[in-house]
Design a protein around this motif. Structure first.
Motif, PDB file in Angstrom:
ATOM      1  N   LYS B 166       0.867  -1.015  -0.035  1.00  0.00           N
ATOM      2  CA  LYS B 166      -0.091  -0.155   0.068  1.00  0.00           C
ATOM      3  C   LYS B 166       0.945   1.271   0.046  1.00  0.00           C
ATOM      4  N   THR B 167       0.690   2.039  -1.023  1.00  0.00           N
ATOM      5  CA  THR B 167       1.638   3.094  -1.105  1.00  0.00           C
ATOM      6  C   THR B 167       0.709   4.688  -0.950  1.00  0.00           C
ATOM      7  N   LEU B 168       1.020   5.477  -0.326  1.00  0.00           N
ATOM      8  CA  LEU B 168       0.403   6.868   0.196  1.00  0.00           C
ATOM      9  C   LEU B 168       0.868   7.908  -0.511  1.00  0.00           C
ATOM     10  N   PRO B 169       0.532   8.974  -1.087  1.00  0.00           N
ATOM     11  CA  PRO B 169       1.108   9.997  -1.188  1.00  0.00           C
ATOM     12  C   PRO B 169       1.552  10.789  -0.072  1.00  0.00           C
ATOM     13  N   PHE B 170       2.501  11.610  -0.341  1.00  0.00           N
ATOM     14  CA  PHE B 170       3.268  12.658   0.889  1.00  0.00           C
ATOM     15  C   PHE B 170       2.360  14.187   0.804  1.00  0.00           C
ATOM     16  N   ASP B 171       2.110  14.548   2.190  1.00  0.00           N
ATOM     17  CA  ASP B 171       1.413  15.635   2.484  1.00  0.00           C
ATOM     18  C   ASP B 171       2.497  16.803   2.171  1.00  0.00           C
ATOM     19  N   PHE B 172       2.029  18.096   2.424  1.00  0.00           N
ATOM     20  CA  PHE B 172       3.324  19.147   2.465  1.00  0.00           C
ATOM     21  C   PHE B 172       4.236  19.029   3.457  1.00  0.00           C
ATOM     22  N   LYS B 173       3.887  18.254   4.634  1.00  0.00           N
ATOM     23  CA  LYS B 173       5.019  18.176   5.709  1.00  0.00           C
ATOM     24  C   LYS B 173       5.727  16.922   5.583  1.00  0.00           C
ATOM     25  N   ALA B 174       5.680  16.364   4.365  1.00  0.00           N
ATOM     26  CA  ALA B 174       6.509  15.160   3.957  1.00  0.00           C
ATOM     27  C   ALA B 174       6.302  13.939   4.866  1.00  0.00           C
ATOM     28  N   SER B 175       4.791  13.881   5.153  1.00  0.00           N
ATOM     29  CA  SER B 175       4.371  12.536   6.081  1.00  0.00           C
ATOM     30  C   SER B 175       3.220  12.154   5.047  1.00  0.00           C
ATOM     31  N   PRO B 176       3.064  10.537   5.271  1.00  0.00           N
ATOM     32  CA  PRO B 176       2.039  10.007   4.376  1.00  0.00           C
ATOM     33  C   PRO B 176       0.605  10.685   4.659  1.00  0.00           C
ATOM     34  N   LEU B 177       0.107  10.716   3.700  1.00  0.00           N
ATOM     35  CA  LEU B 177      -1.404  11.267   3.734  1.00  0.00           C
ATOM     36  C   LEU B 177      -2.281  10.100   3.695  1.00  0.00           C
ATOM     37  N   PRO B 178      -2.981   9.720   4.809  1.00  0.00           N
ATOM     38  CA  PRO B 178      -3.719   8.706   4.822  1.00  0.00           C
ATOM     39  C   PRO B 178      -5.190   8.705   4.043  1.00  0.00           C
ATOM     40  N   LEU B 179      -5.735   7.719   3.276  1.00  0.00           N
ATOM     41  CA  LEU B 179      -7.168   8.006   2.834  1.00  0.00           C
ATOM     42  C   LEU B 179      -8.066   8.026   3.620  1.00  0.00           C
ATOM     43  N   PRO B 180      -9.397   8.543   3.419  1.00  0.00           N
ATOM     44  CA  PRO B 180     -10.331   8.872   4.138  1.00  0.00           C
ATOM     45  C   PRO B 180     -10.807   7.321   4.881  1.00  0.00           C
ATOM     46  N   GLU B 181     -10.672   6.326   4.169  1.00  0.00           N
ATOM     47  CA  GLU B 181     -11.042   4.985   4.788  1.00  0.00           C
ATOM     48  C   GLU B 181     -10.242   4.647   5.927  1.00  0.00           C
ATOM     49  N   ASP B 182      -8.849   4.942   5.721  1.00  0.00           N
ATOM     50  CA  ASP B 182      -7.950   4.726   6.638  1.00  0.00           C
ATOM     51  C   ASP B 182      -8.414   5.504   8.109  1.00  0.00           C
ATOM     52  N   ARG B 183      -8.801   6.758   7.972  1.00  0.00           N
ATOM     53  CA  ARG B 183      -8.843   7.661   9.267  1.00  0.00           C
ATOM     54  C   ARG B 183     -10.413   7.153   9.719  1.00  0.00           C
ATOM     55  N   ALA B 184     -11.152   6.593   8.875  1.00  0.00           N
ATOM     56  CA  ALA B 184     -12.570   5.954   9.319  1.00  0.00           C
ATOM     57  C   ALA B 184     -12.294   4.753  10.107  1.00  0.00           C
ATOM     58  N   PHE B 185     -11.291   4.028   9.930  1.00  0.00           N
ATOM     59  CA  PHE B 185     -10.935   2.871  10.488  1.00  0.00           C
ATOM     60  C   PHE B 185     -10.380   2.947  11.797  1.00  0.00           C
ATOM     61  N   SER B 186      -9.576   3.962  11.797  1.00  0.00           N
ATOM     62  CA  SER B 186      -8.725   4.306  12.778  1.00  0.00           C
ATOM     63  C   SER B 186      -9.763   4.988  13.943  1.00  0.00           C
ATOM     64  N   ASP B 187     -10.657   5.754  13.599  1.00  0.00           N
ATOM     65  CA  ASP B 187     -11.632   6.098  14.637  1.00  0.00           C
ATOM     66  C   ASP B 187     -12.482   5.027  14.987  1.00  0.00           C
TER      67      ASP B 187
END
Lengths: 256, 252
Positions: B166-187
């Motif tokens: 699984k590969t994610l893009p980087f955000d402007f802070k150079a940390s991986p940007l999670p998908l909305p599904e990942d955030r929902a799972f985490s919550d």
């Protein structure tokens, strides 16, 4: 036939064909109510009594909704039965395991093995639940009943965290655990007062025991002192008697 | 005479086509169709992935994350099988069955397991082996082996080696940007985002590997027979930054 019921080439109304197609698709997709994944994961990673209790409550809710929607997941009754058995509710657990066999006959041998392991005394009870609907109405309360069946430890130290949750130390059939219980304001006040009274009682008991120990120490010291004085007196007496005897001896020698 | 020849030719062509079809089915799912297992028991997960030596809190959290993802891999394996019409005992019941087992995982995998059929009524055992986890700054990979063994004959009815990334893009802070599904799972599961990435990866992998098996007894009445394999025996599954799944490697 309705006015708008256009017939297809085979002579069937179009609406009926669409309905039949929908039924076939629904049957193929095989809908099942999902297992409570989050609670299962929490139990599998923590293996605590609290997580087991939460899982059992969630399973009971899932079973109820699945039975109503006729989408029961295979193994759901059995898992709930195992959870109840681990919480000490063996008869209810046996009913759930029997319900699993009734719903999924291929699970019969497996259920027998589980019963043999968890409730050997109820191994012969293979009757179907007499009234599954009534049993399911009770399902919701069974998990909570198990809480009342637990015995609090002799000294309960309530810990209330910032979310007004009381972490209560309880004695389970296996070991002692901490269970989270959400409190109302009154319950919280009462518990805090009770805890304060218990704490005061405990402090008083500690102080009493310290005072008693001090008294015993003083008494022992006095006893030792009097014993020492007595011993000294006797020693003095013996010395005097010896001296007297010596003097007497010397006088007799002089006379001779 | 010419007409007869034409008929015979057409008949031969039809027969050849029919035989091609059944050959495909025989070579891929022959054992599954022949044995028609109704009950599949998922054996306890064989987790061979390395854990860190705990020196700091970070090491402990890393190990905990791998443990949670391993449990998620085990728990989500049942759903696709149930949807295909197999009876799969739940995790608590399976744990009780596993507790009565005196053989090690390796012995169970290689030795005779016909007692599962005769004593427990289990037709097949699914062995899942988590081989390795790999991680870079913005990607997570896992290697998993699936093997479905018949309890009656001991044959391996299915064997899949999968490598999922699984590969994610980087955000402007150079940390991986999670998908909305990942955030929902985490919550929903109350875990950190890194654990969520791993859990979602193994869940998708499970679904992909097990969802297209030939139908079990409960769904067989409505299912069509499967002539093509659901997936290659060795493959790499890639989850792209937009959440789409891509299979980039074919049979070895």
């Amino acid at each position: 036939m309705g006015n708008n019921g256009k017939r297809t080439r085979s002579g069937l109304p179009a609406g009926l064909c669409v309905a039949a197609a929908f039924l076939v698709v629904a049957a193929c997709s095989g809908r099942y109510a999902g297992m409570p994944r989050a609670e299962l994961l929490a139990y599998q990673t923590q293996h605590t009594y609290g997580s087991l209790h939460t899982l059992a409550a969630e399973l009971s809710r899932s079973i109820q909704s699945a039975v109503k929607a006729d989408t029961l997941h295979p193994g759901m009754y059995a898992d709930y039965g195992v959870a109840l058995a681990l919480m000490g509710q063996k008869e209810a657990a046996c009913r759930m395991l029997n319900a699993e066999v009734a719903a999924f006959p291929e699970s019969r041998a497996m259920v027998q093995r589980i019963k043999q392991r968890l409730m050997p005394d109820l191994l012969g009870d293979t009757l179907r639940p007499s009234n599954p609907k009534a049993d399911l109405d009770r399902v919701e309360t069974l998990a909570y009943d198990s809480l009342t069946a637990l015995r609090p430890l002799p000294y309960v130290a309530p810990v209330i965290d910032s979310t007004d949750t009381l972490w209560l130390q309880m004695q389970t059939p296996v070991d002692s655990v901490q269970l989270p219980i959400r409190l109302t304001a009154t319950q919280k006040r009462e518990l805090l007062e009770q805890a304060q009274a218990q704490e005061a009682q405990r402090k008083q008991a500690v102080q009493d025991s310290i005072a008693a120990a001090k008294r015993a120490k003083v008494k022992a010291r006095e006893q030792a002192k009097s014993d020492r004085a007595k011993a000294k007196k006797e020693q003095e007496k013996a010395r005097k008697a010896a001296k007297k005897e010596k003097e007497k001896q010397r006088k007799q020698d002089k006379k001779r | 005479m010419r007409r007869y020849r034409t008929y015979i030719g057409i008949l031969l062509l039809v027969l050849a086509a029919a035989s091609c079809k059944s050959e495909k089915r025989l070579s891929y799912y022959n054992d599954l169709y022949r044995e028609q297992p109704a009950t599949i028991y998922i054996a306890p997960l064989a987790d061979m992935s390395m854990r860190r030596v705990v020196r700091t809190t970070e090491d402990s959290l890393f190990n905990q994350s791998l443990n949670t993802a391993a449990q998620q891999l085990y728990l989500t394996a049942a759903d696709p099988l149930v949807y295909r019409g197999y009876y799969v005992p739940g995790p608590l019941a399976s744990a009780q069955i596993a507790a009565t087992e005196h053989r090690s995982g390796k012995q169970l995998r290689n030795e005779d397991i016909s007692d599962y059929h005769s004593l427990l009524g289990i037709d097949a055992v699914l062995f899942i082996t988590l081989k390795e986890w790999r991680q870079t700054a913005n990607s997570w990979s896992v290697e998993v082996e699936y093997a479905l063994r018949s309890t009656e004959t001991g044959h391996e009815m299915l064997h899949v080696d999968a490598h999922a990334t699984k590969t994610l893009p980087f955000d402007f802070k150079a940390s991986p940007l999670p998908l909305p599904e990942d955030r929902a799972f985490s919550d929903r599961y109350g875990c950190d985002l890194e654990t969520a990435q791993r859990c979602r990866l193994v869940e998708i992998l499970n679904r992909y590997v097990l969802k297209d098996l030939p139908s079990g007894r409960r769904a067989r009445a409505t299912a069509t027979e499967q002539y093509e394999p659901a997936h290659p025996e060795y493959f790499t599954l890639k989850i792209n930054a937009d959440g789409t799944v891509q299979i980039s490697k074919t049979d070895q």
